[in-house]
Write a protein that holds these residues in place. Sequence first.
Motif, PDB file in Angstrom:
ATOM      1  N   GLU A  19     -22.877   1.826 -51.953  1.00 29.96           N
ATOM      2  CA  GLU A  19     -23.583   0.547 -51.955  1.00 29.96           C
ATOM      3  C   GLU A  19     -22.641  -0.645 -51.780  1.00 29.96           C
ATOM      4  O   GLU A  19     -22.900  -1.535 -50.978  1.00 29.96           O
ATOM      5  CB  GLU A  19     -24.389   0.389 -53.239  1.00 29.96           C
ATOM      6  N   LEU A  20     -21.533  -0.665 -52.522  1.00 29.59           N
ATOM      7  CA  LEU A  20     -20.575  -1.766 -52.406  1.00 29.59           C
ATOM      8  C   LEU A  20     -20.005  -1.851 -50.996  1.00 29.59           C
ATOM      9  O   LEU A  20     -19.939  -2.922 -50.399  1.00 29.59           O
ATOM     10  CB  LEU A  20     -19.415  -1.595 -53.389  1.00 29.59           C
ATOM     11  N   GLY A  21     -19.576  -0.722 -50.486  1.00 29.63           N
ATOM     12  CA  GLY A  21     -18.981  -0.708 -49.154  1.00 29.63           C
ATOM     13  C   GLY A  21     -19.943  -1.172 -48.084  1.00 29.63           C
ATOM     14  O   GLY A  21     -19.606  -2.002 -47.237  1.00 29.63           O
ATOM     15  N   THR A  22     -21.156  -0.654 -48.121  1.00 28.00           N
ATOM     16  CA  THR A  22     -22.149  -1.005 -47.116  1.00 28.00           C
ATOM     17  C   THR A  22     -22.486  -2.491 -47.169  1.00 28.00           C
ATOM     18  O   THR A  22     -22.547  -3.161 -46.145  1.00 28.00           O
ATOM     19  CB  THR A  22     -23.426  -0.163 -47.307  1.00 28.00           C
ATOM     20  N   ARG A  23     -22.641  -3.020 -48.376  1.00 27.74           N
ATOM     21  CA  ARG A  23     -22.991  -4.437 -48.517  1.00 27.74           C
ATOM     22  C   ARG A  23     -21.830  -5.364 -48.191  1.00 27.74           C
ATOM     23  O   ARG A  23     -22.030  -6.446 -47.658  1.00 27.74           O
ATOM     24  CB  ARG A  23     -23.488  -4.727 -49.935  1.00 27.74           C
ATOM     25  N   LEU A  24     -20.603  -4.956 -48.500  1.00 28.95           N
ATOM     26  CA  LEU A  24     -19.467  -5.857 -48.344  1.00 28.95           C
ATOM     27  C   LEU A  24     -18.765  -5.724 -47.004  1.00 28.95           C
ATOM     28  O   LEU A  24     -18.221  -6.695 -46.491  1.00 28.95           O
ATOM     29  CB  LEU A  24     -18.455  -5.638 -49.473  1.00 28.95           C
ATOM     30  N   ARG A  25     -18.744  -4.532 -46.420  1.00 30.02           N
ATOM     31  CA  ARG A  25     -17.986  -4.388 -45.187  1.00 30.02           C
ATOM     32  C   ARG A  25     -18.692  -3.605 -44.101  1.00 30.02           C
ATOM     33  O   ARG A  25     -18.105  -3.322 -43.063  1.00 30.02           O
ATOM     34  CB  ARG A  25     -16.623  -3.781 -45.479  1.00 30.02           C
ATOM     35  N   GLY A  26     -19.938  -3.243 -44.335  1.00 26.76           N
ATOM     36  CA  GLY A  26     -20.732  -2.601 -43.302  1.00 26.76           C
ATOM     37  C   GLY A  26     -20.621  -1.084 -43.250  1.00 26.76           C
ATOM     38  O   GLY A  26     -21.361  -0.439 -42.533  1.00 26.76           O
ATOM     39  N   ARG A  27     -19.705  -0.500 -43.973  1.00 24.81           N
ATOM     40  CA  ARG A  27     -19.590   0.963 -44.048  1.00 24.81           C
ATOM     41  C   ARG A  27     -19.179   1.331 -45.480  1.00 24.81           C
ATOM     42  O   ARG A  27     -18.516   0.546 -46.149  1.00 24.81           O
ATOM     43  CB  ARG A  27     -18.608   1.504 -43.027  1.00 24.81           C
ATOM     44  N   PRO A  28     -19.558   2.516 -45.928  1.00 24.46           N
ATOM     45  CA  PRO A  28     -19.308   2.884 -47.329  1.00 24.46           C
ATOM     46  C   PRO A  28     -17.825   2.950 -47.676  1.00 24.46           C
ATOM     47  O   PRO A  28     -16.998   3.286 -46.837  1.00 24.46           O
ATOM     48  CB  PRO A  28     -19.939   4.272 -47.461  1.00 24.46           C
ATOM     49  N   TYR A  29     -17.522   2.606 -48.908  1.00 27.38           N
ATOM     50  CA  TYR A  29     -16.195   2.870 -49.451  1.00 27.38           C
ATOM     51  C   TYR A  29     -16.144   4.346 -49.810  1.00 27.38           C
ATOM     52  O   TYR A  29     -17.162   4.974 -50.101  1.00 27.38           O
ATOM     53  CB  TYR A  29     -15.943   2.079 -50.742  1.00 27.38           C
ATOM     54  N   SER A  30     -14.956   4.886 -49.874  1.00 30.02           N
ATOM     55  CA  SER A  30     -14.759   6.226 -50.384  1.00 30.02           C
ATOM     56  C   SER A  30     -14.763   6.149 -51.907  1.00 30.02           C
ATOM     57  O   SER A  30     -14.405   5.124 -52.484  1.00 30.02           O
ATOM     58  CB  SER A  30     -13.411   6.754 -49.890  1.00 30.02           C
ATOM     59  N   GLU A  31     -15.150   7.236 -52.538  1.00 32.02           N
ATOM     60  CA  GLU A  31     -15.046   7.297 -53.993  1.00 32.02           C
ATOM     61  C   GLU A  31     -13.590   7.122 -54.420  1.00 32.02           C
ATOM     62  O   GLU A  31     -13.306   6.612 -55.497  1.00 32.02           O
ATOM     63  CB  GLU A  31     -15.554   8.632 -54.511  1.00 32.02           C
ATOM     64  N   PHE A  32     -12.669   7.527 -53.555  1.00 29.18           N
ATOM     65  CA  PHE A  32     -11.246   7.414 -53.868  1.00 29.18           C
ATOM     66  C   PHE A  32     -10.817   5.952 -53.990  1.00 29.18           C
ATOM     67  O   PHE A  32      -9.869   5.647 -54.699  1.00 29.18           O
ATOM     68  CB  PHE A  32     -10.396   8.144 -52.828  1.00 29.18           C
ATOM     69  N   THR A  33     -11.521   5.055 -53.310  1.00 27.17           N
ATOM     70  CA  THR A  33     -11.232   3.627 -53.450  1.00 27.17           C
ATOM     71  C   THR A  33     -11.494   3.190 -54.880  1.00 27.17           C
ATOM     72  O   THR A  33     -10.661   2.521 -55.496  1.00 27.17           O
ATOM     73  CB  THR A  33     -12.093   2.797 -52.473  1.00 27.17           C
ATOM     74  N   LEU A  34     -12.639   3.573 -55.424  1.00 26.16           N
ATOM     75  CA  LEU A  34     -12.965   3.210 -56.809  1.00 26.16           C
ATOM     76  C   LEU A  34     -12.013   3.884 -57.791  1.00 26.16           C
ATOM     77  O   LEU A  34     -11.635   3.278 -58.796  1.00 26.16           O
ATOM     78  CB  LEU A  34     -14.418   3.574 -57.132  1.00 26.16           C
ATOM     79  N   ILE A  35     -11.595   5.113 -57.493  1.00 24.65           N
ATOM     80  CA  ILE A  35     -10.638   5.808 -58.359  1.00 24.65           C
ATOM     81  C   ILE A  35      -9.312   5.053 -58.371  1.00 24.65           C
ATOM     82  O   ILE A  35      -8.721   4.816 -59.434  1.00 24.65           O
ATOM     83  CB  ILE A  35     -10.441   7.262 -57.903  1.00 24.65           C
ATOM     84  N   ALA A  36      -8.849   4.648 -57.187  1.00 20.78           N
ATOM     85  CA  ALA A  36      -7.587   3.899 -57.092  1.00 20.78           C
ATOM     86  C   ALA A  36      -7.698   2.566 -57.814  1.00 20.78           C
ATOM     87  O   ALA A  36      -6.775   2.160 -58.528  1.00 20.78           O
ATOM     88  CB  ALA A  36      -7.210   3.685 -55.629  1.00 20.78           C
ATOM     89  N   TRP A  37      -8.823   1.862 -57.627  1.00 20.73           N
ATOM     90  CA  TRP A  37      -9.027   0.582 -58.310  1.00 20.73           C
ATOM     91  C   TRP A  37      -9.015   0.781 -59.822  1.00 20.73           C
ATOM     92  O   TRP A  37      -8.477  -0.025 -60.561  1.00 20.73           O
ATOM     93  CB  TRP A  37     -10.338  -0.051 -57.892  1.00 20.73           C
ATOM     94  N   GLU A  38      -9.638   1.864 -60.287  1.00 17.26           N
ATOM     95  CA  GLU A  38      -9.684   2.135 -61.728  1.00 17.26           C
ATOM     96  C   GLU A  38      -8.272   2.372 -62.264  1.00 17.26           C
ATOM     97  O   GLU A  38      -7.895   1.828 -63.313  1.00 17.26           O
ATOM     98  CB  GLU A  38     -10.562   3.358 -61.990  1.00 17.26           C
ATOM     99  N   LYS A  39      -7.474   3.155 -61.547  1.00 20.09           N
ATOM    100  CA  LYS A  39      -6.104   3.433 -61.983  1.00 20.09           C
ATOM    101  C   LYS A  39      -5.243   2.178 -61.993  1.00 20.09           C
ATOM    102  O   LYS A  39      -4.390   2.003 -62.848  1.00 20.09           O
ATOM    103  CB  LYS A  39      -5.471   4.486 -61.088  1.00 20.09           C
ATOM    104  N   ASP A  40      -5.474   1.287 -61.010  1.00 17.64           N
ATOM    105  CA  ASP A  40      -4.694   0.052 -60.900  1.00 17.64           C
ATOM    106  C   ASP A  40      -5.234  -1.069 -61.777  1.00 17.64           C
ATOM    107  O   ASP A  40      -4.639  -2.139 -61.859  1.00 17.64           O
ATOM    108  CB  ASP A  40      -4.663  -0.433 -59.453  1.00 17.64           C
ATOM    109  N   GLY A  41      -6.397  -0.850 -62.405  1.00 19.90           N
ATOM    110  CA  GLY A  41      -7.001  -1.888 -63.234  1.00 19.90           C
ATOM    111  C   GLY A  41      -7.632  -2.997 -62.419  1.00 19.90           C
ATOM    112  O   GLY A  41      -7.843  -4.096 -62.922  1.00 19.90           O
ATOM    113  N   LYS A  42      -7.960  -2.735 -61.157  1.00 20.40           N
ATOM    114  CA  LYS A  42      -8.516  -3.755 -60.263  1.00 20.40           C
ATOM    115  C   LYS A  42     -10.034  -3.675 -60.123  1.00 20.40           C
ATOM    116  O   LYS A  42     -10.655  -4.625 -59.686  1.00 20.40           O
ATOM    117  CB  LYS A  42      -7.911  -3.608 -58.860  1.00 20.40           C
TER     118      LYS A  42
END
Length: 71
Positions: A19-42
């Motif tokens: 949902e985030l990817g489609t709404r923000l950039r037109g294509r889905p984010y990978s789940e790995f993006t959210l995993i990386a953000w979680e690890k980085d605290g972002k």
Amino acid sequence: MATTEIATNYIPRKQLAKELGTRLRGRPYSEFTLIAWEKDGKGPPATRIGRDVVYRASSVEKWLLSQESAA
């Protein structure tokens, strides 16, 4: 007897990435993006239930608002 819907305000990681990817950039984010953000605290605050990770809708909204920057 009234039924209570538990966890109705929580979004699974896979759904949020899509949902985030489609709404923000037109294509889905990978789940790995959210995993990386979680690890980085972002990323948005996550709730871990066993192996599953979910995000409270209101927390995601607050996180999105915190990403705004002044022009």
